[in-house]
Scaffold this motif. Sequence first.
Motif, PDB file in Angstrom:
ATOM      1  N   GLU A 118       2.454 -13.250  46.453  1.00  0.00           N
ATOM      2  CA  GLU A 118       1.958 -12.269  45.489  1.00  0.00           C
ATOM      3  C   GLU A 118       2.553 -10.917  45.844  1.00  0.00           C
ATOM      4  N   GLU A 119       3.113 -10.261  44.876  1.00  0.00           N
ATOM      5  CA  GLU A 119       3.810  -8.998  45.110  1.00  0.00           C
ATOM      6  C   GLU A 119       2.823  -7.835  45.154  1.00  0.00           C
ATOM      7  N   ILE A 120       2.977  -6.993  46.170  1.00  0.00           N
ATOM      8  CA  ILE A 120       2.209  -5.748  46.282  1.00  0.00           C
ATOM      9  C   ILE A 120       3.220  -4.610  46.391  1.00  0.00           C
ATOM     10  N   ASP A 121       3.215  -3.715  45.426  1.00  0.00           N
ATOM     11  CA  ASP A 121       4.159  -2.593  45.395  1.00  0.00           C
ATOM     12  C   ASP A 121       3.452  -1.313  45.835  1.00  0.00           C
ATOM     13  N   ILE A 122       4.178  -0.500  46.577  1.00  0.00           N
ATOM     14  CA  ILE A 122       3.597   0.736  47.104  1.00  0.00           C
ATOM     15  C   ILE A 122       4.547   1.907  46.836  1.00  0.00           C
ATOM     16  N   PHE A 123       4.014   2.932  46.203  1.00  0.00           N
ATOM     17  CA  PHE A 123       4.709   4.212  46.028  1.00  0.00           C
ATOM     18  C   PHE A 123       4.065   5.173  47.018  1.00  0.00           C
ATOM     19  N   ILE A 124       4.870   5.837  47.850  1.00  0.00           N
ATOM     20  CA  ILE A 124       4.260   6.618  48.923  1.00  0.00           C
ATOM     21  C   ILE A 124       5.085   7.861  49.256  1.00  0.00           C
ATOM     22  N   ASN A 125       4.368   8.945  49.520  1.00  0.00           N
ATOM     23  CA  ASN A 125       4.954  10.116  50.186  1.00  0.00           C
ATOM     24  C   ASN A 125       3.897  10.668  51.147  1.00  0.00           C
ATOM     25  N   SER A 126       4.057  11.863  51.603  1.00  0.00           N
ATOM     26  CA  SER A 126       3.155  12.381  52.634  1.00  0.00           C
ATOM     27  C   SER A 126       1.732  12.635  52.148  1.00  0.00           C
ATOM     28  N   THR A 127       1.544  12.835  50.856  1.00  0.00           N
ATOM     29  CA  THR A 127       0.200  13.146  50.340  1.00  0.00           C
ATOM     30  C   THR A 127      -0.292  12.161  49.288  1.00  0.00           C
ATOM     31  N   LEU A 128       0.528  11.206  48.921  1.00  0.00           N
ATOM     32  CA  LEU A 128       0.170  10.285  47.836  1.00  0.00           C
ATOM     33  C   LEU A 128       0.561   8.864  48.195  1.00  0.00           C
ATOM     34  N   ILE A 129      -0.299   7.917  47.860  1.00  0.00           N
ATOM     35  CA  ILE A 129       0.045   6.501  47.946  1.00  0.00           C
ATOM     36  C   ILE A 129      -0.564   5.788  46.739  1.00  0.00           C
ATOM     37  N   VAL A 130       0.262   5.017  46.066  1.00  0.00           N
ATOM     38  CA  VAL A 130      -0.167   4.216  44.921  1.00  0.00           C
ATOM     39  C   VAL A 130       0.129   2.756  45.243  1.00  0.00           C
ATOM     40  N   THR A 131      -0.897   1.935  45.278  1.00  0.00           N
ATOM     41  CA  THR A 131      -0.717   0.496  45.476  1.00  0.00           C
ATOM     42  C   THR A 131      -0.845  -0.193  44.129  1.00  0.00           C
ATOM     43  N   TYR A 132       0.128  -1.064  43.836  1.00  0.00           N
ATOM     44  CA  TYR A 132       0.196  -1.715  42.521  1.00  0.00           C
ATOM     45  C   TYR A 132       0.324  -3.219  42.736  1.00  0.00           C
ATOM     46  N   HIS A 133      -0.592  -3.991  42.173  1.00  0.00           N
ATOM     47  CA  HIS A 133      -0.527  -5.461  42.296  1.00  0.00           C
ATOM     48  C   HIS A 133      -1.106  -6.095  41.049  1.00  0.00           C
ATOM     49  N   SER A 181       4.201   6.524  34.873  1.00  0.00           N
ATOM     50  CA  SER A 181       5.215   7.428  34.324  1.00  0.00           C
ATOM     51  C   SER A 181       4.635   8.747  33.831  1.00  0.00           C
ATOM     52  N   GLN A 182       3.483   8.701  33.199  1.00  0.00           N
ATOM     53  CA  GLN A 182       2.938   9.908  32.564  1.00  0.00           C
ATOM     54  C   GLN A 182       2.179  10.811  33.533  1.00  0.00           C
ATOM     55  N   PHE A 183       1.572  10.228  34.562  1.00  0.00           N
ATOM     56  CA  PHE A 183       0.818  11.048  35.509  1.00  0.00           C
ATOM     57  C   PHE A 183       1.614  11.312  36.794  1.00  0.00           C
ATOM     58  N   PHE A 184       2.194  10.240  37.361  1.00  0.00           N
ATOM     59  CA  PHE A 184       2.904  10.394  38.635  1.00  0.00           C
ATOM     60  C   PHE A 184       4.387  10.693  38.440  1.00  0.00           C
ATOM     61  N   HIS A 185       4.935  10.372  37.281  1.00  0.00           N
ATOM     62  CA  HIS A 185       6.344  10.638  36.967  1.00  0.00           C
ATOM     63  C   HIS A 185       7.285   9.948  37.954  1.00  0.00           C
ATOM     64  N   PHE A 186       6.981   8.681  38.242  1.00  0.00           N
ATOM     65  CA  PHE A 186       7.858   7.911  39.117  1.00  0.00           C
ATOM     66  C   PHE A 186       9.151   7.572  38.395  1.00  0.00           C
ATOM     67  N   HIS A 187      10.164   7.246  39.163  1.00  0.00           N
ATOM     68  CA  HIS A 187      11.466   6.905  38.595  1.00  0.00           C
ATOM     69  C   HIS A 187      11.343   5.626  37.751  1.00  0.00           C
ATOM     70  N   PRO A 188      12.008   5.572  36.588  1.00  0.00           N
ATOM     71  CA  PRO A 188      11.901   4.383  35.718  1.00  0.00           C
ATOM     72  C   PRO A 188      12.301   3.076  36.401  1.00  0.00           C
ATOM     73  N   LEU A 189      13.287   3.147  37.322  1.00  0.00           N
ATOM     74  CA  LEU A 189      13.724   1.910  37.990  1.00  0.00           C
ATOM     75  C   LEU A 189      12.635   1.348  38.900  1.00  0.00           C
ATOM     76  N   SER A 190      11.933   2.224  39.614  1.00  0.00           N
ATOM     77  CA  SER A 190      10.849   1.741  40.475  1.00  0.00           C
ATOM     78  C   SER A 190       9.683   1.219  39.639  1.00  0.00           C
ATOM     79  N   ILE A 191       9.435   1.845  38.504  1.00  0.00           N
ATOM     80  CA  ILE A 191       8.374   1.362  37.610  1.00  0.00           C
ATOM     81  C   ILE A 191       8.749  -0.018  37.058  1.00  0.00           C
ATOM     82  N   GLU A 192      10.018  -0.171  36.708  1.00  0.00           N
ATOM     83  CA  GLU A 192      10.481  -1.472  36.200  1.00  0.00           C
ATOM     84  C   GLU A 192      10.347  -2.548  37.273  1.00  0.00           C
TER      85      GLU A 192
END
Length: 315
Positions: A89-104, A45-56
């Motif tokens: 096991e859940e693996i979550d991915i936030f992605i756009n053309s220049t950024l990818i964040v993998t969360y597990h 939330s503080q660095f990438f500013h992802f939407h709260p619903l996706s963070i939840e």
Amino acid sequence: MIRTLYIDEMNTLHVCDSPYDIEVTPKWLWVDMSEPTKEENLLLSQFFHFHPLSIEDATTVKQRPKYKEYDDYLFFVFHAIDLRTMKPEEIDIFINSTLIVTYHKEASEEVDKVWHTMLNKKPNEKVTTNEVMYKTLDAIVDNYFPFVYDLEDKVFSFEDRHSVDISTENLIDETFDLREDLLLIRRTVLPMRDLVYRLLEGKVLALSKKQKIFLHHINDHLIKQVEMIESSREMTADIRDNYISLNSFRMNNIMKILTIYSVIFMPLTLIAGIYGMNFDVMPELHWKYGYLAVWIVMIAITVGMIGYFRIKKWF
């Protein structure tokens, strides 16, 4: 644990711990969050500013495989299989053309594999965030195969065992355990297949021809796995039904034999009951050959009924 991999404007690959340590504007950035702490979760939330619903979705709630579109990124939920417990096991991915964040929340062998692949990329070799996602997805799907093959081997082994294992109860218990494992992996593979199909048929991602071929390759693997799982489930259902039918057949034979014995002894019991009554005036009681005559009649009835049942092929 957080680890960061990025490419600068000179196409040089760099590795660091936190994205806060990056001193230049990256051309391409991958942040992997493995078993993150509460403090590390604040990065979303503080660095990438992802939407709260996706963070939840990523941090609190167990999700089914899916994707969601947000303003400037896509959010994916993938399910891997734990190599020890066979649990998803859940693996979550936030992605756009220049950024990818993998969360597990657990250490991921699949993500580690892709991470080392990216580290071994040749200098100036083009790398995209979609490639990281596809390779992660491919590694997840490929890791389903050992479980699917193992379950299929267990199903086929039943055919060899049923002729020597006389314990129907044990086989039934093992069959239900196997069906439970098949259901568990089916609940993981089927949603993943549906997700990949939606990615192929939809317009969520701008796919190049090469990327479509790669995604088709993953989809083919998922289709094969689903077919193997469904085939194994059908075979276990047949095994279960066969052994239930066999058990019912054995029980019916036992009941048939007991019924025949009961029917044979019914007239004999009737005769014994009649002559067991305490009446003074019963002519046969004082007859010299009465006891012998009763035995002859009872034996004749028994032999006659057994012969009749044999002619009818009732046993």
